[in-house]
Structures are given as C-alpha cells and as structure tokens.
Design a protein around this motif. Sequence first.
Motif, PDB file in Angstrom:
ATOM      1  N   ASP A 154      10.228  -2.902   6.711  1.00 37.05           N
ATOM      2  CA  ASP A 154       9.040  -3.623   6.274  1.00 37.05           C
ATOM      3  C   ASP A 154       8.762  -4.854   7.133  1.00 37.05           C
ATOM      4  O   ASP A 154       7.740  -5.523   6.946  1.00 37.05           O
ATOM      5  CB  ASP A 154       9.180  -4.050   4.812  1.00 37.05           C
ATOM      6  N   HIS A 155       9.689  -5.163   8.045  1.00 37.27           N
ATOM      7  CA  HIS A 155       9.540  -6.369   8.866  1.00 37.27           C
ATOM      8  C   HIS A 155       9.827  -6.044  10.331  1.00 37.27           C
ATOM      9  O   HIS A 155      10.848  -6.430  10.881  1.00 37.27           O
ATOM     10  CB  HIS A 155      10.462  -7.473   8.355  1.00 37.27           C
TER      11      HIS A 155
ATOM     12  N   GLU B 244       8.772  -7.297  12.896  1.00 31.62           N
ATOM     13  CA  GLU B 244       8.921  -8.481  13.744  1.00 31.62           C
ATOM     14  C   GLU B 244      10.384  -8.876  13.944  1.00 31.62           C
ATOM     15  O   GLU B 244      10.731  -9.546  14.918  1.00 31.62           O
ATOM     16  CB  GLU B 244       8.133  -9.666  13.158  1.00 31.62           C
ATOM     17  N   PHE B 245      11.250  -8.431  13.024  1.00 33.26           N
ATOM     18  CA  PHE B 245      12.673  -8.749  13.169  1.00 33.26           C
ATOM     19  C   PHE B 245      13.291  -8.040  14.368  1.00 33.26           C
ATOM     20  O   PHE B 245      14.339  -8.447  14.863  1.00 33.26           O
ATOM     21  CB  PHE B 245      13.432  -8.376  11.896  1.00 33.26           C
TER      22      PHE B 245
ATOM     23  N   GLU C 295       5.507 -13.053   0.026  1.00 40.40           N
ATOM     24  CA  GLU C 295       5.736 -11.933   0.915  1.00 40.40           C
ATOM     25  C   GLU C 295       5.614 -12.278   2.394  1.00 40.40           C
ATOM     26  O   GLU C 295       5.653 -11.408   3.243  1.00 40.40           O
ATOM     27  CB  GLU C 295       4.731 -10.808   0.585  1.00 40.40           C
ATOM     28  N   THR C 296       5.449 -13.563   2.719  1.00 43.57           N
ATOM     29  CA  THR C 296       5.237 -13.924   4.114  1.00 43.57           C
ATOM     30  C   THR C 296       6.556 -14.071   4.844  1.00 43.57           C
ATOM     31  O   THR C 296       7.324 -14.982   4.583  1.00 43.57           O
ATOM     32  CB  THR C 296       4.471 -15.263   4.212  1.00 43.57           C
ATOM     33  N   PRO C 297       6.877 -13.177   5.794  1.00 43.67           N
ATOM     34  CA  PRO C 297       8.118 -13.299   6.540  1.00 43.67           C
ATOM     35  C   PRO C 297       7.952 -14.257   7.699  1.00 43.67           C
ATOM     36  O   PRO C 297       6.854 -14.508   8.183  1.00 43.67           O
ATOM     37  CB  PRO C 297       8.366 -11.868   7.027  1.00 43.67           C
TER      38      PRO C 297
ATOM     39  N   GLY D 217      15.438 -12.613   3.775  1.00 41.31           N
ATOM     40  CA  GLY D 217      14.845 -12.677   5.105  1.00 41.31           C
ATOM     41  C   GLY D 217      15.214 -13.908   5.894  1.00 41.31           C
ATOM     42  O   GLY D 217      14.657 -14.153   6.965  1.00 41.31           O
TER      43      GLY D 217
ATOM     44  N   ILE E 150      11.099 -15.309   4.520  1.00 44.89           N
ATOM     45  CA  ILE E 150      10.429 -14.377   3.619  1.00 44.89           C
ATOM     46  C   ILE E 150      10.231 -14.988   2.239  1.00 44.89           C
ATOM     47  O   ILE E 150       9.376 -14.577   1.475  1.00 44.89           O
ATOM     48  CB  ILE E 150      11.224 -13.067   3.530  1.00 44.89           C
TER      49      ILE E 150
ATOM     50  N   TRP F 218      15.334  -3.050   8.092  1.00 46.60           N
ATOM     51  CA  TRP F 218      14.230  -3.979   7.891  1.00 46.60           C
ATOM     52  C   TRP F 218      12.913  -3.314   8.297  1.00 46.60           C
ATOM     53  O   TRP F 218      12.116  -3.871   9.052  1.00 46.60           O
ATOM     54  CB  TRP F 218      14.447  -5.266   8.689  1.00 46.60           C
TER      55      TRP F 218
END
Length: 500
Positions: free
Chosen positions: A420-421, A423-424, A12-14, A324, A27, A418
């Motif tokens: 859930d992310h 940071e994107f 789960e680490t993007p 990702g 990801i 996105w």
Amino acid sequence: MSRPEEEDSLPETPGEVEGKPEVGGGILDDKITRRQAISRMGGVAAVVVVAAVAGAGGYYYLSSQGAAQTTTQLAKSLNYLGNDIALGQQAIAEFNKETGGTAISSTSVDFFTLAQRLASSGGQGWDVGFTGRIKNIIPSGSIASIPVANLPRWVSGTLETLIVSPETFLSPNYVKRFNALLWKDLGKQLWAVPNIWNYDSVGYLPEFVQQQESGGAQITLDYHTLYDPQWKGKTALQDEGFTCFSETANYLNANNQLNVTDTVTNLTQQELASVQSYLNPILSSGQVKAFWSDFGKIVTLMSTREIYAASCWQPVVYFTRAAGTPAYYARLKDGPFFWWNGDLLSSKIAPSSLSAAYAFFNFQMGPWWAANTAHNGYGVADSLASDIKPYMGDEFWNWFFNGTATYEPISQITTETWKDHPEFQSLSPRIQQALFRPDLYFPTGGTPRTGSPDPKGNVRDLGSTAEKNKITRYFLSPDFPDTPTAYQNAFSALKANIPA
C-alpha cells in the motif's frame, strides 16, 4: 500515567524523510490508540472474552507422571487475570480450537500494578494468571506451585538454557534471585511457567538518531543516549522506579560510576540515593518528555515522532514500524537486560479446572504460541522442542534464535509487505531495515520458505541469543527489590522535580 482515549482515528498520509524530517510526517500524523495497538498485535495484545464454547464432545488432557498416565476431560472455561501483552484474541481462539471448546474469560490489568492485584487476591476470582513481577506474589498465598511432572512439554533437553541454566550467562548473585523466583523446589516445582522471555533495550528512530542495527555485528548506542542533551525533550522512560533505577544503575556500574553491593536490581539505600542524585539534574532539566506505562501511549509518541528514543519493550518498536515510522531496537554498549514473564496457578482454583489450566500452560509452550509470540521478539520455555522449529521453519527459527538473515533481500521484503506504500521502495536500505515486520514476513502457520540467508536480508535487532548473552549483565523481570517502598519514594521525589 493515564490511558489515552480509545478513539478510532487513523490518518492515512504516509511519509518518510531522512536527516531531519518533520514531526508527524509518518503514516500516523496524529496518534495510535490503545485499542488500535492491541488489535494489531493480534496474538499478544488483545483483551477479549471468549464466551462461546465451540463444538461438541470432550477434549481430554493427557498427563504423564512417570509411567502412569491419566486422561481428564477439560473444563469448558478458564478465568484469566493478566495484561494486554500476555494474551490476545488470536491466542484465545487458538486455545479454544486446540482444546475443542475451552473458553477463556480474560481480565486485563496495567502491567506495573498487576502484581499487587494478584498478591492481594488471595487466589480468588481467577484460575490462571500472568505476571512480570512475581517476588511479592510468592509469599502472598495467592498462587499454588506447579509440578513439572504435570507439564508434558517440560522435557529435559528441549528447555531454553536461559531459563533452566541462568548460570551460563548471569553472575552468582543474579542466579540466586533468578532461581528463587522460578522454582519452589529446584527442578521439580515451579512458581510460574515461563511463557515469554526476551532482552529489553532502547528503541529509537533512525531518521533522527543516525544509526543502523546490524544484528550482533556492532554496538550502536549506550543507555546514556536517553540522557544525551542533544535529544532533550525527545526521550521517554518507563513509569516505574524499579525499571528506571535498575537500568540507570547498570549503566553507572558498568562505567565505574557506582559500586553495587548485591545486584543493580536490588540497590541499598545509599546506592539508590546515588542513582537518584545522578538522575535529578537530568530530569529536572526537562530531558525526558514522558514516563510511559500505557503501551498505546508510547507507540503513539514514537509513531508521531514526538519521541526519538525510549526505554521500551520490543513490541513498541514493531508497532511503531507498523504505523509506518522506521524504528530500531538498539544493541547497547552495556547490554540489554534479560527477563522472563510467567503463567501462574491460583491457589483457589477449582479441582474441575485444574486440567484446563495445565492444558493452557502447555499451549503456551507449544509451536503455535512459539511462532506467534516470536513476532514480538519473545521466546518460549521449550524452544528446542522437536515440533517448534519445523512449525516455524528454518528461516524464521534461525532468524529468531541464531541471528541469520532472511532468505529475501530487504528491498524485496519491503515491496511485498508494504504494497500500500510503494514510496517505501525508494527508501535507503538503512530505513527499509527499520520497517521490517516479522508478523508479515513470517505469518503464524504460514508455509515456511526454502532457500538460504541473503546477504542483503534482514537480521534481527541485537543479534542472536548467544550474541545478546555476551553483552547482558543482569536480568530484571520477574524480580522486584527487597525494599520497594524506598524505590517508590525515591521515584516519586525524582518526578516531583520535573518541570511541568
């Protein structure tokens, strides 16, 4: 190439970095399994068996032949022999729903060996099939021809020009082969109903290959990128001699390094030897890390950044993005190749199953299928049908066929798709564009947006159909060379020299 173990592991680490990121920083730190890839593709890559028949009562199939019309109650099940990319769980469920209860039992075979399975079957054990290599199936006796009069959606004026008028973008030698593969009787009886088509190119990771796709505006790469020494050990080819030799022959022919007598997909023994001689020192140097045939394998290699550029199908790029990892599909200097794949009718199908088979063919020309398969970059045979554009909506239809931009800017799309992310959201537009997912932005059956193209919106990789045609020099699927054994022997000899 063996299929990867179907483990259920999804880190789960993007992560994302430009310039020179660390491998495995996306990801997916580890790998995407074939099962995960198939489940995510939804309508175009699941292997399922629908055993239950939903609802009661009968669904009646309407067949138009001239002025006469007949109605036939559909069979309750069909046996389907195809491949993961051809039919998925969502599509099977939708067909079951639209027909009021016709189930499909699906058997999947590796794409590159599927044609042999179909040709050797004698038509036994399946009702409808799928292929991207029809040439050797036609004379096998395994398939029956398909009268267009039995296809209500096969209507002049609604059909894709690429399919019914290949002479508009291909030279005569290719048109002759193209029509022989599609038609038993030109304009009257098909060997297969085209259910998907597209243009195949090179997928690449823009974190490493410093390019940006902008539709049809500019050329970004050429095929030789895969053989460029700066990417040694970071490229992949498809594990089939026919595709590998055809793509390389097209590059060499376009750059005046190879004269071709017929087509780049049907080389003479001497021409084949020339391509083999060109490739031998490149491959023996360790330039190519992998030859892939398994969809999940190539998605894993690109998602984990083990591969920077690959000859691949467009869904590979979309699934790499879904993991990702930013990815693009290149507008190649010497062009992509056009292809179509099709649905087949078994020569041994029971008469009681015929009406259901024709209903299935028409389903794969209908609006639901058109919208769903477009998420993978694939078009349908009747793209101009009056019900397809309204179902997809102006934005989606024009993005897909005409290369126009989305109505929302890429920054907004990134934020929405996105969630859930977060940071994107701080990524550069070049990288955000390489994370655009049409399946999320254009959900099948969703309410179409209203508006107009945004100058900072996403445009489809490679551009519009017309823009792709300008750089397309040949078609590949569902063809096959006249001397397949020579191709296989040359490919085997070539791979034997690759360092372990």
